[in-house]
Design an enzyme around this catalytic site. Structure first.
Site, mmCIF file in Angstrom:
data_model
loop_
_atom_site.group_PDB
_atom_site.id
_atom_site.type_symbol
_atom_site.label_atom_id
_atom_site.label_comp_id
_atom_site.label_asym_id
_atom_site.label_seq_id
_atom_site.Cartn_x
_atom_site.Cartn_y
_atom_site.Cartn_z
ATOM 1 N N LYS A 100 0.628 -1.378 -0.415
ATOM 2 C CA LYS A 100 -0.226 0.252 0.019
ATOM 3 C C LYS A 100 0.085 1.529 -0.240
ATOM 4 O O LYS A 100 1.024 1.495 1.053
ATOM 5 C CB LYS A 100 -0.713 -0.172 1.566
ATOM 6 C CG LYS A 100 -2.616 1.349 1.022
ATOM 7 C CD LYS A 100 -2.326 1.867 2.192
ATOM 8 C CE LYS A 100 -1.989 3.378 3.078
ATOM 9 N NZ LYS A 100 -2.130 3.779 1.375
ATOM 10 N N GLU B 91 8.909 2.778 11.159
ATOM 11 C CA GLU B 91 10.182 3.756 10.784
ATOM 12 C C GLU B 91 9.642 5.192 11.168
ATOM 13 O O GLU B 91 8.782 5.178 9.512
ATOM 14 C CB GLU B 91 10.814 3.489 10.239
ATOM 15 C CG GLU B 91 11.729 2.184 9.954
ATOM 16 C CD GLU B 91 13.153 2.459 11.518
ATOM 17 O OE1 GLU B 91 13.558 3.582 11.695
ATOM 18 O OE2 GLU B 91 12.919 0.945 12.209
ATOM 19 N N CYS C 61 13.327 12.554 6.254
ATOM 20 C CA CYS C 61 12.981 12.367 7.825
ATOM 21 C C CYS C 61 14.187 12.532 8.327
ATOM 22 O O CYS C 61 14.283 13.126 9.063
ATOM 23 C CB CYS C 61 12.503 10.612 8.542
ATOM 24 S SG CYS C 61 13.730 10.033 7.259
ATOM 25 N N GLU D 227 8.455 18.174 14.565
ATOM 26 C CA GLU D 227 8.561 17.885 13.009
ATOM 27 C C GLU D 227 7.515 18.586 12.028
ATOM 28 O O GLU D 227 6.633 18.481 12.420
ATOM 29 C CB GLU D 227 8.794 16.586 12.681
ATOM 30 C CG GLU D 227 9.659 16.059 10.907
ATOM 31 C CD GLU D 227 8.869 14.617 10.928
ATOM 32 O OE1 GLU D 227 7.934 13.752 11.256
ATOM 33 O OE2 GLU D 227 9.786 14.143 10.623
HETATM 34 P P1 NAP Z 1 1.986 9.520 7.409
HETATM 35 O O1 NAP Z 1 1.097 10.275 6.891
HETATM 36 O O2 NAP Z 1 2.501 8.453 8.355
HETATM 37 O O3 NAP Z 1 1.786 8.108 6.146
HETATM 38 C C1 NAP Z 1 3.128 7.066 5.153
HETATM 39 C C2 NAP Z 1 1.759 5.662 4.823
HETATM 40 O O4 NAP Z 1 0.866 5.650 5.596
HETATM 41 C C3 NAP Z 1 1.604 6.320 4.091
HETATM 42 O O5 NAP Z 1 1.146 5.377 2.277
HETATM 43 C C4 NAP Z 1 -0.271 6.377 4.694
HETATM 44 O O6 NAP Z 1 -1.222 6.429 3.166
HETATM 45 C C5 NAP Z 1 -0.031 5.606 4.711
HETATM 46 N N1 NAP Z 1 -1.200 4.943 6.465
HETATM 47 C C6 NAP Z 1 -2.085 6.946 6.800
HETATM 48 N N2 NAP Z 1 -2.994 6.517 7.801
HETATM 49 C C7 NAP Z 1 -3.012 5.349 7.958
HETATM 50 C C8 NAP Z 1 -3.511 4.397 9.121
HETATM 51 N N3 NAP Z 1 -4.148 5.073 9.625
HETATM 52 N N4 NAP Z 1 -3.692 2.554 8.832
HETATM 53 C C9 NAP Z 1 -1.789 2.534 8.287
HETATM 54 N N5 NAP Z 1 -1.457 2.987 7.361
HETATM 55 C C10 NAP Z 1 -1.722 4.442 7.493
HETATM 56 O O7 NAP Z 1 3.489 9.613 6.398
HETATM 57 P P2 NAP Z 1 4.085 10.398 5.131
HETATM 58 O O8 NAP Z 1 3.665 11.959 5.360
HETATM 59 O O9 NAP Z 1 3.416 9.794 3.692
HETATM 60 O O10 NAP Z 1 5.748 10.366 4.846
HETATM 61 C C11 NAP Z 1 6.361 11.980 5.996
HETATM 62 C C12 NAP Z 1 6.891 11.100 7.962
HETATM 63 O O11 NAP Z 1 7.640 9.703 7.338
HETATM 64 C C13 NAP Z 1 7.374 12.165 8.302
HETATM 65 O O12 NAP Z 1 7.436 12.021 9.734
HETATM 66 C C14 NAP Z 1 8.955 11.312 8.017
HETATM 67 O O13 NAP Z 1 9.818 11.387 9.005
HETATM 68 C C15 NAP Z 1 8.569 9.834 7.760
HETATM 69 N N6 NAP Z 1 9.749 8.968 7.239
HETATM 70 C C16 NAP Z 1 10.367 8.121 8.350
HETATM 71 C C17 NAP Z 1 11.903 7.064 7.674
HETATM 72 C C18 NAP Z 1 12.609 6.991 7.886
HETATM 73 O O14 NAP Z 1 13.198 5.972 7.720
HETATM 74 N N7 NAP Z 1 12.309 6.782 10.030
HETATM 75 C C19 NAP Z 1 11.716 7.480 6.152
HETATM 76 C C20 NAP Z 1 11.145 8.226 5.347
HETATM 77 C C21 NAP Z 1 9.748 9.476 5.684
HETATM 78 P P3 NAP Z 1 -1.740 7.202 2.347
HETATM 79 O O15 NAP Z 1 -1.305 8.052 2.154
HETATM 80 O O16 NAP Z 1 -2.852 6.714 1.729
HETATM 81 O O17 NAP Z 1 -2.566 8.688 3.767
#
Ligand code: NAP
Length: 515
Positions: free
Chosen positions: A205, A286, A320, A416
């Protein structure tokens, strides 16, 4: 035998031939925009009435692609397909599984600029950032293929007389992969191929803002010979499909990369044992960061300013690992601040299709609003010294923004932001600088700019982050060289692209045979 792993080189766009090749790829991708993409379940393509429309964040009018959207019924079909396919896939030899990754890497390498061009269009990545994202996707495939070969026979254990003992790894089962948009190719591909090569089957997904590059990657896996049902492509709402898959009793492993908010929620949900479930789920999560560049008084101050700026504004701060705060020794604070402001004011922001722009847009309207909101908070909490404006009329553009003189506990020093905003704070001495650097709930990356060997040793011991860099920026980890993952609320420290990563997708089995 595979040749020794080396990371994929980055493209030098100052070479005219490379620049031309990238322009050709962009033109090709522009001709592909607006196409429709199906779900893939058990190898069958499914078109749904409900769609996800992917837009270009630099140009809101431009549609990148229209992707079918999974609902709970389709998610259920996909779980069953993955569950059934697991029986044959887990018995496929590790060598064969690894070969598929190497073939997929070769296909992507041949079409490298095409994939990067999709990232420019769909994720708003400048050329250099897109090129690095594609290179990282290739690296994950090449690296994990080799890692699988090194661990396929397990590890040695002792045997007594008349006894033959073995210790090896066996796959877990149906794996849910939920990936973010910010490394729309690399993280999506890396978190998909790791469970595959270890013998698990996958429900992928991707983030709803970047599903097209994921659809393209699924095509590559099919072309590389991945059997039907090993990867099931089910983009959909995180809240609807995500929750359903996480809760499902047949799910064995969940690998998530994204925000702290969603990650912690998912971690908690995965702990619940549902009727019909006969195992505990394993979770790799992560999450976010609030990463710091520390500048000592005994430091190369040009390098310090450059490290702060590159860490803060690469891909508009949407990493991130982004260095969204800097803690600077009071003796050199003013000089570093002046240099940071000067460098920041030279940065160009605009449509990333042009290689002249250092920064492109932020990903979408929600991000734009959130970041602009933090800029307002920053104006209350600190002194705005560069940027501070945004323009969402055509795409979601925000100027690189620097705030000075922050209290270490200020919100923009703690939360963040995930945008092109950096907060600068002053420390009385190096000990206090490290104390401030450790004062958030996150622990992902950090950098220290210093010439002082004692301080380097202190930071190695006390700066509590998963990825610590000296005398460079805190972004840009490379697979196989800088295994990546954070402490504290940054996640489970899985260290993607490292020697311990694949084992997290398997369980160890001990077999003892008497003879
Ligand atoms: P996000 O909003 O948490 O979304 C990540 C994924 O989770 C998307 O595929 C999203 O789908 C899905 N998702 C959303 N709500 C969910 C739920 N209730 N249940 C299951 N899955 C759900 O994060 P993002 O905005 O894409 O990414 C940015 C974040 O990722 C930042 O906080 C960044 O620091 C972090 N990040 C961390 C790393 C690391 O290695 N530590 C690397 C890259 C990014 P939808 O798009 O359909 O909402």
């Amino acid at each position: 035998m595979l040749p020794t792993y080396k990371h994929e080189p980055f493209t030098d766009f100052t070479i005219e031939e490379n620049k031309k090749a990238f322009e050709v790829a962009l033109e090709y991708v522009e001709g592909q925009l607006g196409k429709s993409y199906d779900l893939v379940v058990g190898g069958e393509r499914i078109s749904t009435e409900q769609k996800i429309t992917s837009y270009n964040p630099a140009n809101k009018e431009e549609i990148i692609g229209i992707v079918s959207k999974a609902n709970k019924d389709i998610a259920e079909q996909a779980v069953n397909a993955a569950y059934e396919t697991f029986e044959s896939w887990r018995k496929t030899s590790p060598e064969e599984r690894a070969n598929i990754l190497v073939r997929a890497a070769a296909i992507v390498r041949r079409r490298k600029h095409e994939f990067s061009a999709y990232l420019v269009k769909e994720a708003g990545k400048p050329w250099k950032e897109a090129d690095a994202d594609t290179a990282e996707a290739i690296d994950f495939m090449e690296y994990y293929a080799r890692q699988m070969i090194t661990i396929k026979d397990g590890k040695p254990v002792n045997s007594r007389k008349g006894e033959h003992n073995r210790y090896f790894y066996t796959p877990m089962g149906v794996t849910v992969v939920i990936s973010p948009w910010n490394f729309a190719f690399a993280i999506m591909a890396g978190t998909t191929v790791a469970p595959i090569v270890t013998g698990n089957t996958v429900l992928l997904k991707p983030a709803s803002t970047t599903p097209v590059v994921a659809a393209k990657f699924v095509e590559v896996l099919e072309e590389a010979g991945l059997p039907k049902g090993v990867v099931n492509f089910i983009p959909g709402s995180g809240a609807e499909v995500g929750d359903y898959l996480v809760d499902h009793p047949k799910t064995a492993l969940i690998t998530f990369t994204g925000s702290r908010e969603v990650g912690t929620r998912l971690y908690e949900r995965a702990a619940v044992v549902h009727p019909g479930q006969n195992h505990l789920k394993r979770v790799i999560v992560e999450m976010g960061g609030k990463d710091t560049v520390v500048v000592d008084k005994d430091a190369d101050l040009d390098l310090a300013a450059e490290s702060i700026v590159v860490s803060a504004f690469g891909f508009s701060g949407q990493k991130c690992s982004a260095g969204s705060r800097a803690v600077i020794h009071e003796d050199v604070y003013d000089e570093v601040l002046t240099k940071v402001v000067k460098l920041t004011k030279n940065l160009t922001v605009g449509d990333p299709t042009s290689n002249n722009n250092y920064m492109g847009p932020v990903i979408d309207e929600a991000s734009f609003k959130k970041i602009m909101g933090y800029i307002e908070i920053g104006k209350e909490e600190g002194r705005l010294v560069a940027g501070g404006t945004g323009d969402a009329s055509k795409g979601y553009f925000i100027q690189p923004t620097v705030f000075a003189d922050l209290d270490p506990q200020a919100r923009i020093m703690q939360e963040e932001i995930f945008g092109p905003v950096v907060a600068l704070s002053k420390a009385k001495n190096f000990d206090q600088a490290i104390e401030i650097a450790n004062n958030t709930e996150y622990g992902l990356t950090g950098a220290v700019i210093t010439k002082n060997r004692e301080h380097i040793e202190k930071a190695k011991r006390d700066f509590h982050v998963g990825n610590l860099y000296f005398n460079r920026n805190c972004t840009g980890a490379i697979v196989g060289y800088h295994p990546f993952g954070g402490f504290k609320m940054s996640g489970t420290d899985s260290k993607a692209g490292g020697p311990d990563y694949l084992v997290l997708h398997m369980q160890a089995k001990t077999v003892s045979e008497m003879y």
